[in-house]
Design a protein around this motif. Sequence first.
Motif, PDB file in Angstrom:
ATOM      1  N   ASP A 243       0.852  -1.182   0.000  1.00 42.77           N
ATOM      2  CA  ASP A 243       0.000   0.000   0.000  1.00 42.77           C
ATOM      3  C   ASP A 243       0.891   1.235   0.000  1.00 42.77           C
ATOM      4  N   MET A 261      -4.070   0.262  -4.768  1.00 44.89           N
ATOM      5  CA  MET A 261      -5.496   0.036  -4.961  1.00 44.89           C
ATOM      6  C   MET A 261      -6.066   1.079  -5.921  1.00 44.89           C
ATOM      7  N   GLY A 262      -5.439   2.226  -5.977  1.00 41.80           N
ATOM      8  CA  GLY A 262      -5.903   3.258  -6.901  1.00 41.80           C
ATOM      9  C   GLY A 262      -5.750   2.854  -8.354  1.00 41.80           C
ATOM     10  N   ASN A 263      -4.575   2.453  -8.742  1.00 37.95           N
ATOM     11  CA  ASN A 263      -4.330   2.118 -10.152  1.00 37.95           C
ATOM     12  C   ASN A 263      -4.825   0.728 -10.526  1.00 37.95           C
ATOM     13  N   ALA A 264      -5.131  -0.088  -9.536  1.00 35.12           N
ATOM     14  CA  ALA A 264      -5.348  -1.509  -9.802  1.00 35.12           C
ATOM     15  C   ALA A 264      -6.658  -1.785 -10.533  1.00 35.12           C
ATOM     16  N   PRO A 266      -9.756  -3.893  -9.843  1.00 33.16           N
ATOM     17  CA  PRO A 266     -10.435  -4.737  -8.845  1.00 33.16           C
ATOM     18  C   PRO A 266     -10.870  -6.045  -9.516  1.00 33.16           C
ATOM     19  N   TYR A 288      -6.241  -6.878  -6.018  1.00 31.28           N
ATOM     20  CA  TYR A 288      -6.032  -5.591  -6.684  1.00 31.28           C
ATOM     21  C   TYR A 288      -4.766  -5.645  -7.533  1.00 31.28           C
TER      22      TYR A 288
END
Lengths: 366, 366, 366, 366
Positions: A243, A261-264, A266, A288
């Motif tokens: 993270d 988690m932003g660029n991933a 889901p 993610y």
Amino acid sequence: MNGRVKVGIIGSQFEADIHAASFQMAPEEAEVVAVASPTPGHAEALAGRYGIPRVFTDYRQMLLEKDIGLVTIAAPNYLHARMTLDCARAGKHVVCEKPLSMTLEEADEMLEVCRREGVLLLYAEELFFTPKYVKAKEMAAQGAFGRVYLVKQSEKHFGPHSPWFWDVERSGGGVFMDMGCHGIAFCHWFLDRSSIRSVYCQMGTYVHRDKTQGEDDSLCILEFENGAVGLVENSWARRGGMDDRVEVHGEGGVTYANLHMGNALPTYSEYGYGYAVEKAPGTKGWSYPVFEELWNYGFPQEMRHFARCVRGKEEPAATGEDGRVVMEALYAGYASAARGGKINLPFRPRNVKKPIDLWLGNPSAG
Amino acid sequence: MNGRVKVGIIGSQFEADIHAASFQMAPEEAEVVAVASPTPGHAEALAGRYGIPRVFTDYRQMLLEKDIGLVTIAAPNYLHARMTLDCARAGKHVVCEKPLSMTLEEADEMLEVCRREGVLLLYAEELFFTPKYVKAKEMAAQGAFGRVYLVKQSEKHFGPHSPWFWDVERSGGGVFMDMGCHGIAFCHWFLDRSSIRSVYCQMGTYVHRDKTQGEDDSLCILEFENGAVGLVENSWARRGGMDDRVEVHGEGGVTYANLHMGNALPTYSEYGYGYAVEKAPGTKGWSYPVFEELWNYGFPQEMRHFARCVRGKEEPAATGEDGRVVMEALYAGYASAARGGKINLPFRPRNVKKPIDLWLGNPSAG
Amino acid sequence: MNGRVKVGIIGSQFEADIHAASFQMAPEEAEVVAVASPTPGHAEALAGRYGIPRVFTDYRQMLLEKDIGLVTIAAPNYLHARMTLDCARAGKHVVCEKPLSMTLEEADEMLEVCRREGVLLLYAEELFFTPKYVKAKEMAAQGAFGRVYLVKQSEKHFGPHSPWFWDVERSGGGVFMDMGCHGIAFCHWFLDRSSIRSVYCQMGTYVHRDKTQGEDDSLCILEFENGAVGLVENSWARRGGMDDRVEVHGEGGVTYANLHMGNALPTYSEYGYGYAVEKAPGTKGWSYPVFEELWNYGFPQEMRHFARCVRGKEEPAATGEDGRVVMEALYAGYASAARGGKINLPFRPRNVKKPIDLWLGNPSAG
Amino acid sequence: MNGRVKVGIIGSQFEADIHAASFQMAPEEAEVVAVASPTPGHAEALAGRYGIPRVFTDYRQMLLEKDIGLVTIAAPNYLHARMTLDCARAGKHVVCEKPLSMTLEEADEMLEVCRREGVLLLYAEELFFTPKYVKAKEMAAQGAFGRVYLVKQSEKHFGPHSPWFWDVERSGGGVFMDMGCHGIAFCHWFLDRSSIRSVYCQMGTYVHRDKTQGEDDSLCILEFENGAVGLVENSWARRGGMDDRVEVHGEGGVTYANLHMGNALPTYSEYGYGYAVEKAPGTKGWSYPVFEELWNYGFPQEMRHFARCVRGKEEPAATGEDGRVVMEALYAGYASAARGGKINLPFRPRNVKKPIDLWLGNPSAG
């Protein structure tokens, strides 16, 4: 320098692999020609993966190679200083992994010797090159947030990839040393290198007491000369994969940059798949996954920049001086956690063997 | 080919700029040496921005330059075929922007002439190189989703950047032609080029009737030979900046890839800043700025790949054949929207001047 | 008590409105029958909006109404103690808004008098009832995170809704007093009321120096008896509308609860619309409208619970004792920010007129 | 009606439980006094959970209870019509679960008999009460999006909770019947009940062919009289837990409402915990737990509204007429999937036994 920079890598594990992969993405600027690692077979393995022609077990042998112009140091922290000095004295430019050293004395000597020998001491702080964070900095420079009063950087996972990190004799400290150095460097850089005025730290060992004396979670509050505050959060106790986040708060605006988690994407998978993200626990169930992880961190951009610095095409954007600023803040952070009060800078305690001693109460510190 | 590919660009606007910028990021593979644009001053402007030495107002003059190995076509759709033929006959490899042509006859001739002349016809479908989408495809190949039964791709904004898009005589159609070609190509590629069995389209002109005869919103359902379904959504009527998304649904899992709001830094700015994202309405208030936009689309990766194809180092991953598949689906889509029923492929209506005629009921179509 | 609780509200602005609206959503438990506000017309306006039959300009007159069983205090902080004492002596149960009082002496007297008079002193900490946060607490109780080592709570916006907040004589402090009280209460509650062992605070006035002596941004680190740490972040300097978040970090897991941007509908509007969220700057462009704001905060659930406590159907889940714990931490926080060191609890400085004096260096404090 | 509505529930499983729980949250309006279920023990179990005093195995016995004013039908689809008629003839108001019936003939008879008997036929479409979606509709009414040209609704999970759904003789169809009815009703309602002009459907059975003849994935395109288009997506083949989403696209704006992953707390747990969300595969690893699931769906709001309709306090917002509109669209959807072309409404094929026959090619249909 006319042609591409010839690079030698000291190390063969996680970070060394990143160095090799990153230089491969800038083939017009650099070529990795050698790798050195004392453990039998390790250097060969890396060399095999990346087609590196020369392999050494003793890095000092590698330093004798005339054509090598740049050496990167991807070895445990306690070796950074000695290796840097050896490189500099062999006339090689140096890329040193973070944190710069174990002590301020070492840092000062590294800076001094590299200056004297006329080689660049480049500090491998990839966050200065992380494209998402660079965008945040550009927006700040364009006035998006007005005056910035708070910068936050956080890096967390469930523990390091190599055993030496757990051993404070070789690492110098726990997660604050390992990853706090990123957040401190980031805030300092983001605030245009405004001086750090004071440091306060909260730290503890919550999860990995069986493995280490080092702290596995830390909160760090930095006060800067320009009035802004930095909040740096780090953990080796955060489950669920890597993270890495940034927040910028100004009187005129705010931005949130979440690197993972932003660029991933889901993703739910019943069967699993190849790879999600650094230190992810698995790929079944929800995950993610990130794409082009190295590039999103900025590693290839960083190594390309360093090669171009060596070639005289760019001015270094991350230097030994940056690393030294971080070292002083690491000292202050550990001391602050011990005292329960903020430490004002400049802070130059004597007889410090390693930063964490200032927290663990090693009697030699003071 | 020994050295770097020398590239000439036909065009000087939005897409031509992307081509120039993208080749600059692969300096070890390619060098843009010329640009051609008929409008006085336009080619010069692009050349100035990117340091391109040679400037032409007539692209045919540029084709006489012996050292140019690759020409990219960033001109309105109705010119693609003629320019491609000229390039091929001049012995230049061709990168043609999407969609490939106005008619299937043109597409066939382009394929045939390039084959005969021994030049590559490369199709500029950047979604095959978009790193986030490439990751989704890799996960699929690794079995993450089991058997995939539904692939969705959507691209939406509030209208194109150049006036010729609104003129169906020059563009061949509206948003389905302009961006539906991306989604069709994506689904086809994602499903390992399983043949398209049928196409159904819903389309309408909801917002821009004053500007165009073309549809400004479309939904397209594709049935593939392997049993999977594609859903392609496009709009020139979606406010708030560019939107580009993918979903993959398999019996064993699902993934969501949001290219813009997904990767962006949610940002609030009272004052605004430089640039958020393609076709964003502004930067004050909340916005979703992206970072390294070209790279996140995959443009530099695509152009580097094309240069390497010309140099014989890679096999083309996006070819004229891909573009022809898309053309046939575009025909079928417009015909389907007119008839209110799905069109089975192969579909080869005669006397089609441009795809949208099959929807607008141009009597010549049928 | 057999029938529904009859409620009187002291106040007529923002919080009083929430009280009235919240009780209306629990008609089987409570009925608001009276409102008191000294400013001519204000009480009438609230009464009109909610159909409240009785209106008073002097709350002491309202306390003479025999049938009223519960009085809620939605007045500036400096009035909380006096009003609570008056209510208690009139035999009314009390719901007191946060923070409980200006001083610890007041808090102690409030607790003592309510106990003596046999009335409940209920503390209006809605975060104990916020359904998203309640879910996080339930998961923790079910073992989702294993041992929790870090709890974070953050509440930020661009400044309070009523002028008295800016006046430290009436509020007692800035954003740490206004909203830090939420975060302190939350962490304490989340950790099953483990005692607070120490408090460290970083605070500053970055944006609103023209309006207030109070701090408009604060970071607060709490150490708890059970070894966990709390991180409470607050701001009156954060643009873009209300922001309220929680994170829970345990050795076995982690959760993120974002109350506003999390629950919202990401929306772009060219024309604007009615209402997005508390303290949002507007509704044009991108915005994050929330739905059923009161319910998502937990206000109706809270007031229903309080009514049921009065009726003897439930045990109070948020009491004056909770409010007193928070008051002590607020004292410690301000003192810590002044000293640059953590303050250990219990902390009971004498002659404190208002918490912020401990930071502003009012000579009377110590 | 003076006092609270006394309610009887037909059914004892998933939906019946939701009815009971929902009425409990509106105790001032309704009281569940009876439950009927033919399977021994089932009604008792529900009665035990909710303190329902009277239990029946034959719902017709329950209909003899004089004091019951409202009966809810939570039974398999093929029983809806008969039960509704029985309730109406017993003078009870009816809440009927979705979809309304098996055939249009049944729907017409239900409407007719309820009208004749003077009872309300209330249609249990909870999406009309889902607070997040209600907010979207409010914003539309306030002009946020200008003229709406596209409404999307999607509901997906990995298969229904009761075995009868798989049996098309009892359900009437697959996922389009089960959940497409929600999306159709939603779009119709969102567009202020503009008439449906045509329906096109793509459907297939991709995953559960071993369990059902019914489709387990469907895409449905609706054209409305006012020119807008609806896109309804449904699946019983989507892994990872319940998914429910809405998008609204207008010439002036756009909004995205994600009911589950949107409102959830992104959570990682090594150990698991109680409950994440309807049909979630587990709680270990990453999950998206929701809070107050019933409330966020709008079930308690819906049942409270229905009770208030019975008490004459509100006008029904979801009626048998809504259910009939949906039935006609379901017919058209199945017929369209069979023909590969859009079906224009009104559509009233004869001798239809159940909607899915129009797709499966049952010779009796046509």
